[in-house]
Design a protein around this motif. Structure first.
Motif, PDB file in Angstrom:
ATOM      1  N   ASP A 272       0.828  -1.208   0.000  1.00 22.25           N
ATOM      2  CA  ASP A 272       0.000   0.000   0.000  1.00 22.25           C
ATOM      3  C   ASP A 272       0.863   1.259   0.000  1.00 22.25           C
ATOM      4  O   ASP A 272       0.524   2.258  -0.651  1.00 22.25           O
ATOM      5  CB  ASP A 272      -0.917   0.001   1.222  1.00 22.25           C
ATOM      6  CG  ASP A 272      -1.989  -1.077   1.138  1.00 22.25           C
ATOM      7  OD1 ASP A 272      -2.235  -1.574   0.024  1.00 22.25           O
ATOM      8  OD2 ASP A 272      -2.553  -1.429   2.189  1.00 22.25           O
ATOM      9  N   SER A 307      -1.895  -2.435 -16.620  1.00 24.02           N
ATOM     10  CA  SER A 307      -1.665  -2.627 -15.185  1.00 24.02           C
ATOM     11  C   SER A 307      -1.742  -1.291 -14.460  1.00 24.02           C
ATOM     12  O   SER A 307      -2.321  -1.193 -13.364  1.00 24.02           O
ATOM     13  CB  SER A 307      -0.297  -3.269 -14.951  1.00 24.02           C
ATOM     14  OG  SER A 307      -0.247  -4.560 -15.521  1.00 24.02           O
ATOM     15  N   ARG A 310      -5.404  -0.120 -14.283  1.00 20.80           N
ATOM     16  CA  ARG A 310      -6.162  -0.864 -13.277  1.00 20.80           C
ATOM     17  C   ARG A 310      -5.777  -0.419 -11.860  1.00 20.80           C
ATOM     18  O   ARG A 310      -6.640  -0.215 -10.997  1.00 20.80           O
ATOM     19  CB  ARG A 310      -5.909  -2.358 -13.467  1.00 20.80           C
ATOM     20  CG  ARG A 310      -6.725  -3.240 -12.526  1.00 20.80           C
ATOM     21  CD  ARG A 310      -6.680  -4.700 -12.951  1.00 20.80           C
ATOM     22  NE  ARG A 310      -5.310  -5.176 -13.142  1.00 20.80           N
ATOM     23  CZ  ARG A 310      -4.758  -5.426 -14.327  1.00 20.80           C
ATOM     24  NH1 ARG A 310      -5.452  -5.229 -15.456  1.00 20.80           N
ATOM     25  NH2 ARG A 310      -3.506  -5.853 -14.423  1.00 20.80           N
ATOM     26  N   ALA A 311      -4.474  -0.261 -11.623  1.00 21.33           N
ATOM     27  CA  ALA A 311      -4.010   0.145 -10.294  1.00 21.33           C
ATOM     28  C   ALA A 311      -4.496   1.554  -9.947  1.00 21.33           C
ATOM     29  O   ALA A 311      -4.943   1.819  -8.824  1.00 21.33           O
ATOM     30  CB  ALA A 311      -2.480   0.079 -10.236  1.00 21.33           C
ATOM     31  N   LYS A 313      -7.124   3.116 -11.105  1.00 17.79           N
ATOM     32  CA  LYS A 313      -8.571   3.108 -10.897  1.00 17.79           C
ATOM     33  C   LYS A 313      -8.922   2.532  -9.526  1.00 17.79           C
ATOM     34  O   LYS A 313      -9.817   3.029  -8.833  1.00 17.79           O
ATOM     35  CB  LYS A 313      -9.246   2.306 -12.001  1.00 17.79           C
ATOM     36  CG  LYS A 313     -10.753   2.514 -12.078  1.00 17.79           C
ATOM     37  CD  LYS A 313     -11.323   1.921 -13.355  1.00 17.79           C
ATOM     38  CE  LYS A 313     -12.805   2.235 -13.483  1.00 17.79           C
ATOM     39  NZ  LYS A 313     -13.375   1.724 -14.742  1.00 17.79           N
ATOM     40  N   ASN A 314      -8.205   1.481  -9.102  1.00 20.60           N
ATOM     41  CA  ASN A 314      -8.444   0.895  -7.775  1.00 20.60           C
ATOM     42  C   ASN A 314      -8.095   1.888  -6.669  1.00 20.60           C
ATOM     43  O   ASN A 314      -8.730   1.908  -5.611  1.00 20.60           O
ATOM     44  CB  ASN A 314      -7.612  -0.371  -7.598  1.00 20.60           C
ATOM     45  CG  ASN A 314      -8.136  -1.528  -8.424  1.00 20.60           C
ATOM     46  OD1 ASN A 314      -9.317  -1.561  -8.790  1.00 20.60           O
ATOM     47  ND2 ASN A 314      -7.273  -2.507  -8.728  1.00 20.60           N
ATOM     48  N   HIS A 315      -7.083   2.702  -6.930  1.00 15.24           N
ATOM     49  CA  HIS A 315      -6.608   3.642  -5.907  1.00 15.24           C
ATOM     50  C   HIS A 315      -7.474   4.898  -5.819  1.00 15.24           C
ATOM     51  O   HIS A 315      -7.725   5.409  -4.718  1.00 15.24           O
ATOM     52  CB  HIS A 315      -5.159   4.037  -6.213  1.00 15.24           C
ATOM     53  CG  HIS A 315      -4.525   4.879  -5.152  1.00 15.24           C
ATOM     54  ND1 HIS A 315      -4.054   4.372  -3.959  1.00 15.24           N
ATOM     55  CD2 HIS A 315      -4.284   6.229  -5.108  1.00 15.24           C
ATOM     56  CE1 HIS A 315      -3.541   5.334  -3.226  1.00 15.24           C
ATOM     57  NE2 HIS A 315      -3.681   6.476  -3.891  1.00 15.24           N
ATOM     58  N   THR A 316      -7.964   5.404  -6.976  1.00 10.70           N
ATOM     59  CA  THR A 316      -8.667   6.689  -6.982  1.00 10.70           C
ATOM     60  C   THR A 316     -10.151   6.580  -7.311  1.00 10.70           C
ATOM     61  O   THR A 316     -10.907   7.539  -7.092  1.00 10.70           O
ATOM     62  CB  THR A 316      -8.021   7.643  -8.015  1.00 10.70           C
ATOM     63  OG1 THR A 316      -8.192   7.077  -9.330  1.00 10.70           O
ATOM     64  CG2 THR A 316      -6.534   7.827  -7.730  1.00 10.70           C
ATOM     65  N   GLY A 317     -10.546   5.449  -7.863  1.00  9.65           N
ATOM     66  CA  GLY A 317     -11.945   5.290  -8.243  1.00  9.65           C
ATOM     67  C   GLY A 317     -12.234   5.761  -9.651  1.00  9.65           C
ATOM     68  O   GLY A 317     -13.398   5.773 -10.071  1.00  9.65           O
ATOM     69  N   SER A 319     -10.308   6.240 -13.886  1.00 13.84           N
ATOM     70  CA  SER A 319      -9.185   5.917 -14.758  1.00 13.84           C
ATOM     71  C   SER A 319      -8.251   7.117 -14.861  1.00 13.84           C
ATOM     72  O   SER A 319      -8.649   8.248 -14.564  1.00 13.84           O
ATOM     73  CB  SER A 319      -9.686   5.538 -16.147  1.00 13.84           C
ATOM     74  OG  SER A 319     -10.264   6.674 -16.777  1.00 13.84           O
TER      75      SER A 319
END
Length: 333
Positions: A272, A307, A310-311, A313-317, A319
């Motif tokens: 993280d 990659s 995807r990362a 988007k997972n972190h900030t919600g 793209s």
């Protein structure tokens, strides 16, 4: 039972004895022997009785002799001296026959052993394995000097005081470890009978503390290396090779240990933290229209744009492209 052993043994030597219990674990006896018998004969009979007790009962008996004595006052004085000789059972051992001549000249004074105690405490504090030899040397000196129990206990107190001073200067964890060992040693002080028992108990308590100190040193060293790992990550977060395995090889620490200590020290998982460094840099770079998404991806350690996408988007919600659309444009001139 014990009174019968003493009286029957003396009777076998042509004498007579009167014995009775004068304490919870102490019996006193007055022995009458033929005029030609001396202290050597009394010592022989005492040793014979002690051997019988050791061989036939579940315990041993230490005997102290003093005499001869005539008038009642001399008998009382002789009894007091014999009782005081029992204080040297600690140094001479249990199951022995103690007479004044066994004490010799009294050996060296207590303060002659303070230097050995200081060397022992210093070696122990620094983790020098030689502390064990210094401990053995201290108890060898005590045996040679034939100290009483009270004198031995005084030397033990000097050792504890010296250790107190040594560990008061160190971190709280070391002081706590010493206090735990000291509590164990103080409990031993109330229970030991012979010097061998005291030495073995003291060695055991210090061995356990030494192992604890070794763990603390390893942990401190590891914490220092974890701080180095974090600093390296902050400087080189764009390197795609950063991983627990990478740092495990670089610092010779097991990856699971790095993960555990990183969480303990910084309150955040390794992955993280690394992700946060990369994503914050990506956000800053997305405000620069001249940089392509692929360039930003490679800069922060993602050679595969999918990659990165995807990362992020997972972190900030959202793209990277959506984030860029919402990012404020730099003002012109």
């Amino acid at each position: 039972m014990l009174a019968s052993v003493v009286t029957e043994t003396v009777q076998g030597g042509g004498g007579a004895a009167w014995a009775e219990w004068t304490g919870d674990r102490r019996m006193s006896a007055i022995v009458w022997l033929p005029p030609e018998a001396g202290l050597d004969e009394a010592r022989r009979l005492a040793a014979e009785a002690s051997d019988w007790i050791r061989d036939n009962l579940a315990f041993g008996a230490t005997m102290a002799l003093h005499g001869p004595a005539g008038p009642l006052e001399e008998i009382r004085r002789s009894a007091d001296i014999a009782a005081s000789l029992l204080a040297y059972k600690a140094a001479l051992g249990t199951g022995e026959v103690i007479t004044p001549d066994r004490l010799g000249s009294g050996g060296s004074p207590l303060h002659d052993h303070f230097g050995t105690i200081q060397q022992l405490a210093q070696a122990f504090r620094t983790g020098d394995p030689g502390w064990r030899e210094r401990l053995r040397s201290l108890y060898a000196q005590i045996r040679q000097s034939c100290f009483s129990r009270q004198e031995i206990e005084s030397l033990q107190q000097v050792l504890y005081q010296q250790m107190d001073r040594m560990f008061l200067e160190l971190a709280k964890e070391y002081w706590t470890a010493w206090k735990e060992a000291e509590a164990e040693l103080l409990a031993l002080d109330r229970e030991w009978e012979a010097l061998d028992e005291l030495e073995a108990g003291c060695l055991g308590a210090l061995e356990r503390m030494d192992a604890r100190m070794s763990e603390l040193r390893d942990s401190q060293s590891a914490r220092s290396e974890i701080a180095q790992i974090r600093a390296y990550m902050e400087e080189n977060f764009g390197s795609p090779e950063l991983s627990l395995d990478y740092f495990g090889d670089r610092f010779s620490i097991h990856p699971k240990t790095i993960s555990k200590l990183f969480k303990e020290q910084f309150g955040e998982n390794f992955i993280d933290f690394l992700m946060g460094l990369r994503m914050e840099q990506a956000k800053r770079m997305l405000g620069e229209p001249s940089l392509s998404l692929q360039e930003i991806s490679r800069h922060i350690g993602y050679y595969n744009y999918n990659s990165f996408n995807r990362a992020f988007k997972n972190h900030t919600g959202m793209s990277p492209s959506d984030f860029r659309k919402r990012a404020p444009r730099p003002s012109a001139g």
